[in-house]
Design an enzyme around this catalytic site. Structure first.
Site, PDB file in Angstrom:
ATOM      1  CB  CYS A 132      47.823  39.676  44.133  1.00 18.29           C
ATOM      2  SG  CYS A 132      46.695  40.625  43.098  1.00 18.29           S
TER       3      CYS A 132
HETATM    4  C1  RB5 Z   1      44.632  38.539  49.214  1.00 11.91           C
HETATM    5  O1  RB5 Z   1      45.412  39.307  50.060  1.00 11.91           O
HETATM    6  C2  RB5 Z   1      44.086  39.383  48.078  1.00 11.91           C
HETATM    7  O2  RB5 Z   1      43.460  40.520  48.611  1.00 11.91           O
HETATM    8  C3  RB5 Z   1      45.184  39.833  47.132  1.00 11.91           C
HETATM    9  O3  RB5 Z   1      46.006  38.792  46.802  1.00 11.91           O
HETATM   10  C4  RB5 Z   1      44.685  40.400  45.825  1.00 11.91           C
HETATM   11  O4  RB5 Z   1      43.789  39.560  45.201  1.00 11.91           O
HETATM   12  C5  RB5 Z   1      44.228  41.785  45.844  1.00 11.91           C
HETATM   13  O5  RB5 Z   1      43.816  42.351  44.828  1.00 11.91           O
END
Ligand code: RB5
Length: 152
Positions: A66
């Protein structure tokens, strides 16, 4: 070793790099692509989907990406039998398997670049749980997990 990978909208580019790298190096990699056809799925459902497939044995290991790797690790660790850690260096990636016996690795596209990410993934996949002094610690974690998941 059957490996699953997935990501949220913040990590589409890095996931593609890792998938290509793992295919090229002969790994059995499946891109779950949970987001396909869905409107704005969020990292918890994406990470949960992969973690459940680790839990039920469909895959041996999972990679979740993420923005930071943090949210993916947090949701994956909510699934009993799934042990996830964020790694942005090769030493930690190796220890994540050797010392902690983690079955999910998470990373953040907004934190590291593609070349280091590939090295991190390789360090983790090329490692196995060392046992020895780590066995008691990992066993204790599993025991406490059982206690924790009994609270519904
Ligand atoms: C972006 O949605 C961000 O919140 C996600 O990718 C991540 O970093 C969460 O921990």
């Amino acid at each position: 070793m059957k490996i699953a990978i997935d990501c949220d909208d913040a990590a589409v580019s890095l996931k593609a790099v890792i998938v290509e790298h793992l295919k090229r190096t002969g790994r059995d990699i499946t891109d779950l692509n949970y987001s396909a056809g869905k409107t704005n799925p969020l990292y918890p459902e994406i990470g949960y989907n992969l973690a459940k497939k680790i839990q039920n044995g469909t895959y041996d290991r999972g990679i979740l990406i993420c923005g930071t790797g943090l949210g993916m690790a947090m949701i994956a660790n909510k699934v009993e039998g799934v042990y996830a850690g964020v790694c942005h260096d090769c030493f930690s990636a190796e220890r994540l398997k050797k010392s902690n016996d983690a079955n999910v690795l998470t990373m953040g596209e907004r934190v590291i670049g593609p070349e280091l990410s590939k090295m991190i993934v390789d360090a983790w996949l090329n490692s196995e749980f060392s046992g020895g002094g780590s066995t008691e610690k990992v066993e204790q974690m599993r025991q406490l997990e059982k206690e924790s998941f009994r609270i519904i």
